[in-house]
Scaffold this motif. Structure first.
Motif, PDB file in Angstrom:
ATOM      1  N   VAL A  79      39.606 -27.958 -15.343  1.00  0.00           N
ATOM      2  CA  VAL A  79      40.622 -28.950 -15.025  1.00  0.00           C
ATOM      3  C   VAL A  79      42.260 -28.472 -15.014  1.00  0.00           C
ATOM      4  CG1 VAL A  79      41.463 -31.300 -15.043  1.00  0.00           C
ATOM      5  CG2 VAL A  79      38.814 -30.795 -15.192  1.00  0.00           C
ATOM      6  N   ILE A  80      42.866 -28.542 -14.142  1.00  0.00           N
ATOM      7  CA  ILE A  80      44.355 -28.138 -14.275  1.00  0.00           C
ATOM      8  C   ILE A  80      45.147 -29.135 -14.161  1.00  0.00           C
ATOM      9  CG2 ILE A  80      46.019 -26.370 -13.000  1.00  0.00           C
ATOM     10  CD1 ILE A  80      43.605 -24.658 -12.495  1.00  0.00           C
ATOM     11  N   GLY A  81      46.268 -29.294 -14.851  1.00  0.00           N
ATOM     12  CA  GLY A  81      47.264 -30.169 -14.840  1.00  0.00           C
ATOM     13  C   GLY A  81      48.518 -29.722 -13.594  1.00  0.00           C
ATOM     14  N   ARG A  82      49.183 -30.850 -13.494  1.00  0.00           N
ATOM     15  CA  ARG A  82      50.067 -30.660 -12.344  1.00  0.00           C
ATOM     16  C   ARG A  82      51.070 -29.382 -12.562  1.00  0.00           C
ATOM     17  NH1 ARG A  82      53.858 -35.962 -13.391  1.00  0.00           N
ATOM     18  NH2 ARG A  82      55.725 -35.166 -14.188  1.00  0.00           N
ATOM     19  N   CYS A 131      46.450 -26.660  -2.658  1.00  0.00           N
ATOM     20  CA  CYS A 131      45.246 -26.103  -3.381  1.00  0.00           C
ATOM     21  C   CYS A 131      43.780 -26.772  -2.484  1.00  0.00           C
ATOM     22  CB  CYS A 131      44.953 -26.214  -4.836  1.00  0.00           C
ATOM     23  SG  CYS A 131      45.993 -25.027  -5.865  1.00  0.00           S
ATOM     24  N   ALA A 132      42.933 -25.794  -2.072  1.00  0.00           N
ATOM     25  CA  ALA A 132      41.942 -26.581  -1.088  1.00  0.00           C
ATOM     26  C   ALA A 132      40.379 -25.541  -1.463  1.00  0.00           C
ATOM     27  CB  ALA A 132      42.173 -26.622   0.218  1.00  0.00           C
ATOM     28  N   VAL A 133      40.397 -24.579  -0.506  1.00  0.00           N
ATOM     29  CA  VAL A 133      39.043 -24.019  -0.577  1.00  0.00           C
ATOM     30  C   VAL A 133      39.796 -22.477  -0.515  1.00  0.00           C
ATOM     31  CG1 VAL A 133      36.971 -23.062   0.172  1.00  0.00           C
ATOM     32  CG2 VAL A 133      37.649 -25.672   0.277  1.00  0.00           C
ATOM     33  N   GLN A 192      36.832 -23.971  -5.190  1.00  0.00           N
ATOM     34  CA  GLN A 192      37.155 -25.158  -4.373  1.00  0.00           C
ATOM     35  C   GLN A 192      37.987 -26.335  -5.502  1.00  0.00           C
ATOM     36  OE1 GLN A 192      33.677 -26.677  -2.284  1.00  0.00           O
ATOM     37  NE2 GLN A 192      32.483 -24.827  -2.859  1.00  0.00           N
ATOM     38  N   THR A 193      38.846 -26.672  -4.769  1.00  0.00           N
ATOM     39  CA  THR A 193      39.901 -27.770  -5.633  1.00  0.00           C
ATOM     40  C   THR A 193      39.708 -28.972  -4.960  1.00  0.00           C
ATOM     41  OG1 THR A 193      40.944 -25.848  -6.142  1.00  0.00           O
ATOM     42  CG2 THR A 193      41.805 -27.948  -6.595  1.00  0.00           C
ATOM     43  N   TRP A 194      39.554 -30.195  -5.978  1.00  0.00           N
ATOM     44  CA  TRP A 194      39.618 -31.454  -5.671  1.00  0.00           C
ATOM     45  C   TRP A 194      40.693 -32.089  -6.400  1.00  0.00           C
ATOM     46  CZ3 TRP A 194      34.989 -29.003  -6.528  1.00  0.00           C
ATOM     47  CH2 TRP A 194      34.021 -28.769  -5.673  1.00  0.00           C
ATOM     48  N   SER A 195      41.298 -32.966  -5.870  1.00  0.00           N
ATOM     49  CA  SER A 195      42.194 -33.877  -6.743  1.00  0.00           C
ATOM     50  C   SER A 195      41.399 -34.784  -7.585  1.00  0.00           C
ATOM     51  CB  SER A 195      43.228 -34.521  -5.932  1.00  0.00           C
ATOM     52  OG  SER A 195      44.065 -33.533  -4.965  1.00  0.00           O
ATOM     53  N   GLN A 196      41.952 -34.829  -8.676  1.00  0.00           N
ATOM     54  CA  GLN A 196      41.285 -35.641  -9.886  1.00  0.00           C
ATOM     55  C   GLN A 196      42.276 -37.062  -9.878  1.00  0.00           C
ATOM     56  OE1 GLN A 196      38.051 -35.073  -9.383  1.00  0.00           O
ATOM     57  NE2 GLN A 196      38.150 -35.744 -11.482  1.00  0.00           N
ATOM     58  N   GLU A 197      42.774 -37.003 -11.237  1.00  0.00           N
ATOM     59  CA  GLU A 197      43.703 -38.107 -11.655  1.00  0.00           C
ATOM     60  C   GLU A 197      45.089 -37.700 -11.068  1.00  0.00           C
ATOM     61  OE1 GLU A 197      43.269 -40.940 -13.527  1.00  0.00           O
ATOM     62  OE2 GLU A 197      41.192 -40.317 -13.204  1.00  0.00           O
ATOM     63  N   PRO A 198      46.224 -38.672 -10.912  1.00  0.00           N
ATOM     64  CA  PRO A 198      47.388 -38.013 -10.263  1.00  0.00           C
ATOM     65  C   PRO A 198      47.929 -36.744 -11.030  1.00  0.00           C
ATOM     66  CG  PRO A 198      47.532 -40.239 -10.542  1.00  0.00           C
ATOM     67  CD  PRO A 198      46.061 -39.803 -11.365  1.00  0.00           C
ATOM     68  N   GLY A 199      48.021 -35.929  -9.932  1.00  0.00           N
ATOM     69  CA  GLY A 199      48.357 -34.391 -10.676  1.00  0.00           C
ATOM     70  C   GLY A 199      47.582 -33.473 -11.193  1.00  0.00           C
ATOM     71  N   ASN A 240      43.856 -31.351 -10.914  1.00  0.00           N
ATOM     72  CA  ASN A 240      42.896 -30.722  -9.938  1.00  0.00           C
ATOM     73  C   ASN A 240      41.631 -30.216 -10.954  1.00  0.00           C
ATOM     74  OD1 ASN A 240      44.552 -31.014  -7.470  1.00  0.00           O
ATOM     75  ND2 ASN A 240      45.631 -29.121  -8.041  1.00  0.00           N
ATOM     76  N   PHE A 241      40.476 -30.605 -10.120  1.00  0.00           N
ATOM     77  CA  PHE A 241      39.213 -30.229 -10.579  1.00  0.00           C
ATOM     78  C   PHE A 241      38.724 -28.796  -9.732  1.00  0.00           C
ATOM     79  CE2 PHE A 241      34.694 -29.850 -11.335  1.00  0.00           C
ATOM     80  CZ  PHE A 241      34.504 -30.417 -12.757  1.00  0.00           C
ATOM     81  N   VAL A 242      38.516 -27.720 -10.493  1.00  0.00           N
ATOM     82  CA  VAL A 242      38.523 -26.302  -9.761  1.00  0.00           C
ATOM     83  C   VAL A 242      37.162 -25.914 -10.141  1.00  0.00           C
ATOM     84  CG1 VAL A 242      39.118 -24.184  -9.446  1.00  0.00           C
ATOM     85  CG2 VAL A 242      40.873 -25.715  -9.777  1.00  0.00           C
ATOM     86  N   ALA A 243      36.108 -25.870  -9.118  1.00  0.00           N
ATOM     87  CA  ALA A 243      34.659 -25.431  -9.410  1.00  0.00           C
ATOM     88  C   ALA A 243      34.536 -24.172  -8.850  1.00  0.00           C
ATOM     89  CB  ALA A 243      33.667 -26.331  -8.770  1.00  0.00           C
ATOM     90  N   VAL A 244      33.602 -23.119  -9.000  1.00  0.00           N
ATOM     91  CA  VAL A 244      33.482 -21.880  -8.519  1.00  0.00           C
ATOM     92  C   VAL A 244      32.180 -21.692  -8.041  1.00  0.00           C
ATOM     93  CG1 VAL A 244      33.497 -19.178  -8.953  1.00  0.00           C
ATOM     94  CG2 VAL A 244      35.427 -20.553  -9.814  1.00  0.00           C
ATOM     95  N   THR A 245      31.689 -21.497  -6.710  1.00  0.00           N
ATOM     96  CA  THR A 245      30.498 -21.012  -6.024  1.00  0.00           C
ATOM     97  C   THR A 245      30.366 -19.754  -5.712  1.00  0.00           C
ATOM     98  OG1 THR A 245      31.084 -22.186  -4.116  1.00  0.00           O
ATOM     99  CG2 THR A 245      30.287 -23.553  -5.845  1.00  0.00           C
TER     100      THR A 245
END
Length: 313
Positions: A125-128, A228-230, A248-255, A257-262
């Motif tokens: 999880v990465i902050g803004r 950030c997207a895919v 793959q990156t999804w927006s979580q709380e304001p600012g 990003n949740f990043v998962a690697v597949t």
């Protein structure tokens, strides 16, 4: 740097990156003293007066209507993310936002549970400002196994992915196409800077990276926007070797990003991640045994009469 200057720099840079031929404009073989389009040419394409556009680019106006901004975005051939960035830059600054002290970023309990549930998938999880707010064991092992895994839990010591990509030799070597990853990091920071123009810590980070990394300074001056997207990357991990992954990156709380690697099923990269997961599990088990031994020794030393404690010979 105030909003007028940021807006003007963005417009000027993007205008210089367009050529008349790109837009079907005749040049009649004339020698041009400026790179890209002239202000008058862009104003004509956007349907605004040349004097108004000049004032906007020179920072003498910061009250363009959404319709005018959309027209300019169309003339500059901006994509959707770049168009939204243009609107963010043109917003009038909010005095209350400038005075508000930034709140420390933290992940929610639900996000922490999701990280734990994805034990076989590298995730962070990465902050803004690109700070690593949390990661699971495999995410830490893939992205920054050379760092203390507990550093993400300590706000003052949190790793910063932008700093790692530009200033850390391990992270730079991790990506076979480092310039591609670096441009993605800068493009996302540009986008965030437009969304949070009064974030002093973010501007401090940009200043630090600009001073320490000529590559960052050059890419930042380009004003490219990249949400950030895919994205696919060829990684060169020091433990398991090369592997092609999809981030793959999804927006979580304001600012945040949740990043998962597949990886692709049945691919060498999937096998490499499985090998890394086994190494992480073995390391965690060894650390648990060591911790138990240290605890038992400490208890024995504190209470010599306890059964099993050593006695002086």
């Amino acid at each position: 740097m105030n909003g007028k200057v940021r807006l003007g720099e963005f417009l000027q840079t993007r205008r210089s990156q367009l050529r008349p031929a790109d837009l079907g404009l005749p040049t009649y073989g004339e020698r041009r003293r400026v790179p890209g389009l002239r202000r008058e040419e862009l104003a004509l394409l956007a349907g605004v007066s040349a004097s108004y556009y000049t004032r906007l680019e020179q920072g003498q106006s910061l009250n363009a209507s959404p319709e005018v901004l959309d027209a300019i975005a169309g003339a500059l051939r901006l994509d959707e993310a770049e168009r939204l960035h243009l609107h963010n830059l043109a917003r009038s600054p909010q005095g209350a936002a400038r005075r508000r002290r930034p709140v420390p970023e933290r992940v929610t309990e639900a996000t922490a549970q999701l990280l734990e549930a994805l034990a076989d998938t590298p995730a962070i999880v990465i902050g803004r400002r690109s700070d690593v707010l949390a990661w699971n064991r495999l995410g830490h092992a893939l992205f920054a196994g050379h760092l203390d895994p507990g550093s993400a839990d300590r706000p003052a010591e949190r790793p910063n992915m932008a700093r790692l990509v530009f200033l850390d030799a391990h992270s730079r070597d991790l990506y076979a196409d480092w310039p591609c990853k670096a441009r993605a990091v800068v493009g996302n920071l540009r986008l965030v800077a437009g969304q949070y123009p009064d974030d002093a810590a973010l501007h401090t980070l940009v200043g630090e990276l600009s001073a320490k990394s000529p590559d960052f300074a050059s890419m930042w001056a380009d004003h490219r926007i990249k949400p950030c997207a895919v994205a696919d990357y060829e990684m060169r991990h020091p433990l398991v070797g090369p592997l092609t992954v999809t981030q793959q990156t999804w927006s979580q709380e304001p600012g945040q990003n949740f990043v998962a690697v597949t990886t692709e099923p049945g691919s060498p990269a999937r096998s490499a991640l499985a090998l890394l997961a086994r190494a992480v599990t073995a390391q965690a088990a060894a650390q648990a045994v060591t911790a138990q031994a240290v605890t038992a020794q400490a208890v024995a030393q504190a209470d010599p009469a306890r059964p099993g404690a050593r006695t002086a010979g």
